[in-house]
Write a protein that holds these residues in place. Structure first.
Motif, short mmCIF file in Angstrom:
data_model
loop_
_atom_site.label_atom_id
_atom_site.label_comp_id
_atom_site.label_asym_id
_atom_site.label_seq_id
_atom_site.Cartn_x
_atom_site.Cartn_y
_atom_site.Cartn_z
N LYS A 1 22.40 0.34 -21.84
CA LYS A 1 21.34 0.29 -22.85
C LYS A 1 21.40 -1.05 -23.60
N THR A 2 20.28 -1.38 -24.27
CA THR A 2 20.19 -2.67 -24.95
C THR A 2 19.95 -2.48 -26.44
N PHE A 3 20.59 -3.30 -27.28
CA PHE A 3 20.23 -3.37 -28.70
C PHE A 3 20.11 -4.84 -29.10
N TRP A 4 19.54 -5.08 -30.27
CA TRP A 4 19.20 -6.47 -30.63
C TRP A 4 19.92 -6.88 -31.90
N GLN A 5 20.33 -8.16 -31.96
CA GLN A 5 20.98 -8.68 -33.16
C GLN A 5 19.96 -9.28 -34.11
N ASP A 6 18.73 -9.49 -33.61
CA ASP A 6 17.72 -10.19 -34.39
C ASP A 6 16.51 -9.28 -34.54
N SER A 7 15.92 -9.30 -35.74
CA SER A 7 14.81 -8.37 -35.99
C SER A 7 13.56 -8.79 -35.23
N ASN A 8 13.52 -10.02 -34.70
CA ASN A 8 12.32 -10.48 -34.00
C ASN A 8 12.41 -10.25 -32.49
N GLY A 9 13.36 -9.44 -32.08
CA GLY A 9 13.44 -9.13 -30.67
C GLY A 9 14.19 -10.17 -29.86
N LYS A 10 14.87 -11.10 -30.55
CA LYS A 10 15.70 -12.06 -29.81
C LYS A 10 17.15 -11.54 -29.79
N ASP A 11 17.99 -12.23 -29.07
CA ASP A 11 19.41 -11.93 -29.03
C ASP A 11 19.70 -10.48 -28.62
N ALA A 12 19.22 -10.14 -27.43
CA ALA A 12 19.47 -8.80 -26.92
C ALA A 12 20.91 -8.69 -26.42
N LEU A 13 21.48 -7.50 -26.59
CA LEU A 13 22.83 -7.26 -26.09
C LEU A 13 22.81 -6.01 -25.21
N GLN A 14 23.37 -6.14 -24.01
CA GLN A 14 23.44 -4.99 -23.14
C GLN A 14 24.86 -4.41 -23.20
N VAL A 15 24.92 -3.10 -23.33
CA VAL A 15 26.23 -2.45 -23.44
C VAL A 15 26.85 -2.35 -22.05
N VAL A 16 28.05 -2.97 -21.89
CA VAL A 16 28.73 -2.86 -20.60
C VAL A 16 29.94 -1.94 -20.68
N GLY A 17 30.36 -1.62 -21.90
CA GLY A 17 31.53 -0.76 -22.01
C GLY A 17 31.58 -0.05 -23.35
N VAL A 18 32.33 1.05 -23.38
CA VAL A 18 32.48 1.81 -24.62
C VAL A 18 33.98 2.02 -24.86
N VAL A 19 34.42 1.80 -26.11
CA VAL A 19 35.80 2.12 -26.45
C VAL A 19 35.81 3.29 -27.43
N ASP A 20 36.78 4.19 -27.26
CA ASP A 20 36.84 5.37 -28.14
C ASP A 20 37.38 5.01 -29.51
N HIS A 21 38.40 4.15 -29.56
CA HIS A 21 39.05 3.85 -30.83
C HIS A 21 39.10 2.35 -31.07
N LEU A 22 38.65 1.91 -32.22
CA LEU A 22 38.85 0.53 -32.67
C LEU A 22 38.47 0.51 -34.15
N LEU A 23 39.48 0.51 -35.01
CA LEU A 23 39.20 0.53 -36.45
C LEU A 23 38.64 -0.82 -36.91
N ASN A 24 37.90 -0.80 -38.01
CA ASN A 24 37.38 -2.03 -38.60
C ASN A 24 38.51 -2.82 -39.26
N PRO A 25 38.29 -4.14 -39.47
CA PRO A 25 39.30 -4.93 -40.20
C PRO A 25 39.53 -4.42 -41.62
N GLN A 26 38.50 -3.79 -42.20
CA GLN A 26 38.66 -3.15 -43.52
C GLN A 26 37.96 -1.81 -43.43
N ILE A 27 38.41 -0.85 -44.21
CA ILE A 27 37.73 0.45 -44.19
C ILE A 27 37.08 0.66 -45.54
N ASN A 28 35.77 0.78 -45.57
CA ASN A 28 35.07 1.04 -46.83
C ASN A 28 33.82 1.87 -46.57
N ASN A 29 33.11 2.18 -47.64
CA ASN A 29 31.97 3.07 -47.50
C ASN A 29 30.81 2.44 -46.74
N ALA A 30 30.61 1.13 -46.93
CA ALA A 30 29.44 0.50 -46.32
C ALA A 30 29.62 0.38 -44.81
#
Lengths: 436, 406
Positions: free
Chosen positions: B184-213
């Motif tokens: 599947k594809t998602f975009w980094q830019d609101s104008n439809g540029k910079d498409a990214l295709q998902v090639v893999g999924v990882v189950d676990h990978l925590l963020n560098p910081q954990i917060n509400n946002a």
């Protein structure tokens, strides 16, 4: 009479050492836990600048566009001022003294082969900063308003940094290379670190941060020095320029001595906002402008972490259970002595005498429990000082807290003794004597 | 049962006090156990990388006024780090789970549709071999191919971003709930540029910081040739970590003496530091809870002993008219059960109330009712244990006591 009651109380406590020990332990644990957390809260909410804080106020304006949405999880841009607003407030000169400021972290080149370059935290401020907060100087002094206007490259070092760079020699007149620019040292400030660092922006660790240098804000802006702390912009385009009217990053403090000055300053902020709104720069109601006192601002910032508050509630809950425990134990203990009490009543002691006697017995438990509580609280505070949090090093008990702990313990145990003593002095003597 | 209750009526105040103490203990202990469980679960959450085999460092280029561009040294740095004894591989990344600084952005589910945005998604970037070096396990799909790593810096203009990404399970569920995200594809830019295709999924990978946002683990990884100004992450044999960390600043300074190594850590220490507040909280909760339980137990012992002493004659009479020792024992045990149960009933209500109050004030989670049951069992056991001693003493009262004195 008091001596006699004390004697009776001691005898009675000695008769049941295990029960007495249990009650003292309960009081000590409850008081110790509560006082540990109360001390932490006390040092965290203490006045950072006693004697001066009552005259210090910080103005806040609301230059945000109507459509800007505040979020819980990101800093509020109206906590800080924009450059044009801070300059306007400075120029208006409505306080006795006022200063605008921002934090900065700069790379310092010691110019010596034995010291590698290192980063230092400091403050960019306007001339009044030192007189406003009463920063003590060891040598030299701060800069003048003329230096502000000329964006002079001068710097005030703190004694710690001056000693590190220049040893015991006179630092004033020397040159320090900060970032890419040379600054002339014009003063050395004595060790001066308000806790918390109330004038810093709230994204930092305000209980452990300290400023090691001070230099003119105008010089920082004209040389584009690195500004630390939060910068919130709300317009596309020039939001990264420090002089932008659409980015807040400055803190501002003013000295206001009388209630009339305070009221006048409030009014001035509203008038200024109304004027800016008329000019089309501000969009929100002028009454959004606020003036906080120093302690009011600290309360608004809410620096005490939730975990600390939670631990305080836990400790107070624990103390309450301890007290209920003691009430039950004292009740059992006093009622068991119904016979003895009845004999004393029959020999002429009034109910009041019995009540006072039993009250002294519970107060005695309070004194012992309080002493144990002080020891336990010291242990608790020691363990808190081992934490790596920024407030940890402040966790020390002063004399007033020490005395407060003992008082707290005695009051709590006397309160706990009230119900049992009341029940015991109402024992009908005749009935008990008959049963003996 | 009836005589027990009518006997209790003679000690109303004491019974109420003991029940109140049990109720308060129940309310506090239940919530404390819940908090402990919550924090322990947070600490035990897998970071998604090999905690015990990583060392990381960050440098700040001090090229001020000396000419030369920051980051010119990166390739030389990596070669030097690679050559250190015990180091298996080296990569540059934009961050590590729980390491601190992070970069987040909005991504879009549909091309050119601003309304389809998902905000505050964490972006990881890594140089070739990132997944292998860090020990990130791809649970679905594949690792990046070498040719997919491109020269890219999100803060520089005019560079085309990578076209593929590996995303976390959490992000996949939020982008496409219940669907297979691979391909599947998602975009980094609101104008439809910079498409990214998902090639893999990882189950676990925590963020560098954990917060509400940004949440806990909502991120995607981009393959880049090199992360300038990023982290050097070294895969090291567990035994060599201390030596590698010790020598690392010197190795880096040798490449370029005019700079500072701002961070150098054994990764397991980074993880442990991140949770220090939670550990302190757990410690405090455990100590207070144990003191509370011990105190309640001692209180029950004290009062039961007092009652046993007070009723010695009644016990003697009961024994004289035929009650067995077992009957006396059962009597005190049952009396305790009644009082503790009353306390638990009130305390459970208090526990729920306390939890609601804490939720409102301190953003705590809702307490599952299972914790109430845990608290109740703990207190029943505690009560029975505490009363056992005094009850046994009561059971030993000989019938002859009934005939002594008046």
């Amino acid at each position: 009479m008091l001596g006699y009651y004390l004697n009776l109380a001691l005898r009675s406590l000695k008769r049941t050492p295990i029960l007495t020990g249990l009650m003292v332990l309960a009081t000590g644990l409850g008081i110790g836990a509560s006082m540990t957390m109360l001390t932490v809260l006390h040092v965290m909410t203490d006045d950072p600048l006693p004697g001066r804080s009552a005259q210090l106020y910080t103005p806040h304006l609301d230059p945000l566009p109507l459509e800007y949405k505040l979020r819980d999880d990101s800093p509020n841009p109206t906590d800080d001022l924009t450059w044009p607003d801070a300059m306007a407030l400075l120029k208006a000169h409505r306080g006795v003294r006022q200063a605008a400021m921002a934090g900065g972290s700069l790379l310092l080149w010691p110019g010596r082969s034995d010291l590698r370059p290192f980063y230092v935290n400091g403050r960019y401020a306007t001339a009044d900063f030192f007189a406003l907060f009463g920063v003590p100087f060891e040598r030299g002094g701060g800069w003048s308003a003329a230096d502000d206007a000329a964006a002079a490259q001068v710097v005030v070092l703190t004694e710690t940094l001056a000693r590190k760079l220049f040893g015991t020699g006179n630092a004033v007149g020397q040159t320090v290379r900060l970032g890419e620019h040379d600054f002339r040292v014009i003063g050395v400030a004595a060790h001066w670190v308000p806790k918390p660092l109330f004038y810093a922006d709230q994204t930092g660790t305000q209980y452990s941060d300290a400023d090691l240098f001070f230099l003119p804000l105008s010089a920082a802006v004209s040389q584009k020095l690195q500004v630390s702390g939060n910068r919130s912009g709300w317009a596309k385009g020039d939001e990264t320029a420090l002089t932008s009217a659409n980015m807040s990053w400055l803190q501002f403090w003013a000295q206001l001595d009388t209630p009339a000055q305070i009221a006048a300053y409030r009014q001035y902020l509203v008038d200024y906002s109304a004027q800016q709104k008329a000019l089309g720069r501000f969009q929100r109601p002028p009454t959004n402008a606020k003036l906080y006192s120093l302690m009011g601002w600290l309360a608004h910032e809410n620096l005490v972490p939730n975990d600390v508050r939670l631990q305080l509630w836990l400790a107070l809950g624990f103390l309450f259970v301890c007290m209920v425990n003691i009430v039950a134990l004292l009740l059992a203990k006093f009622l068991r002595r119904s016979g003895e009490i009845s004999v004393r009543r029959a020999l002429g002691a009034r109910r009041r005498d019995i009540f006072v006697q039993l009250g002294i017995e519970s107060a005695l438990i309070g004194v012992a429990g309080g002493a144990l509580g002080v020891a336990i609280a010291q242990l608790g505070l020691w363990s808190i000082r081992q934490r790596p949090d920024d407030y940890a090093r402040l966790a020390q008990m002063d004399a007033s807290m020490l005395l407060g702990t003992l008082m707290f313990a005695v009051v709590a145990s006397v309160l706990a003794g009230l119900l049992p003593a009341w029940r015991a002095c109402r024992v009908p003597p005749a009935l008990q004597l008959k049963a003996m | 049962m009836h005589p027990i209750i009518s006997a209790l009526k003679h000690h109303k105040t004491t019974v109420v006090l003991v029940a109140l103490e049990i109720a308060l203990t129940c309310a506090i202990v239940t919530n404390a156990l819940f908090l402990i469980g919550d924090r322990v679960a947070a600490i035990r959450a897998p970071t998604g990388v090999s905690d015990n085999e990583l060392v990381w460092a960050q440098t700040s280029g001090l090229d001020l006024g000396q000419g030369g561009k920051a980051g010119d040294d990166t390739a030389a740095d990596m070669a030097a780090l690679q050559g250190m004894p015990g180091v298996e591989s080296v990569v540059t990344t934009s961050g590590l789970p729980l390491s601190g600084d992070m970069f987040s952005r909005s991504v879009y589910r549909r091309s050119g549709d601003k309304g389809s945005s998902l905000d505050n998604v964490v972006e990881y970037m890594g140089s070739p071999g990132m997944l292998r070096t860090l020990g990130i396990k791809v649970s679905e799909g594949r690792d990046f191919l070498p040719k997919e790593h491109v020269d890219y810096d999100p803060f520089k203009k005019g560079q085309l971003p990578p076209t593929v990404a590996i995303i976390t399970r959490t992000l996949a569920e939020e982008l496409w709930p219940g669907q297979d995200p691979l391909g599947k594809t998602f975009w980094q830019d609101s104008n439809g540029k910079d498409a990214l295709q998902v090639v893999g999924v990882v189950d676990h990978l925590l963020n560098p910081q954990i917060n509400n946002a940004q949440g806990i683990d909502r991120s995607f990884i981009l393959p880049v040739a090199m992360v300038r100004g990023g982290l050097y992450v070294l895969r090291v044999k567990p035994g060599a970590r201390g030596a590698v960390k010790r020598d690392l600043p010197e190795v880096l300074t040798r490449i370029d003496p005019l700079r500072m190594v701002t961070e150098d850590h054994i990764y397991s220490d980074t993880v442990s530091d991140f949770y220090h507040g939670d550990r302190a909280m757990i410690w405090v909760l455990v100590v207070v809870t144990s003191c509370l339980l011990a105190l309640t137990a001692l209180g029950v012992v004290g009062l039961s002993s007092f009652w046993v002493q007070q009723r010695t004659r009644q016990i003697g009479i009961r024994r004289a008219i035929g009650a067995t020792r077992r009957d006396i024992l059962r009597y005190f045990q049952f009396e305790n059960l009644l009082i503790v149960t009353a306390g638990i009933v009130i305390g459970s209500l208090g526990a729920v109330g306390l939890n609601l109050w804490l939720m409102q004030r301190y953003e705590l989670a809702h307490m599952p009712l299972a914790w109430l049951a845990t608290g109740a069992v703990v207190l029943w056991l505690l009560g029975q244990l505490a009363v056992l001693g005094p009850a046994l003493r009561a059971a030993r009262v000989p019938p002859v006591v009934a005939t002594r004195s008046v």
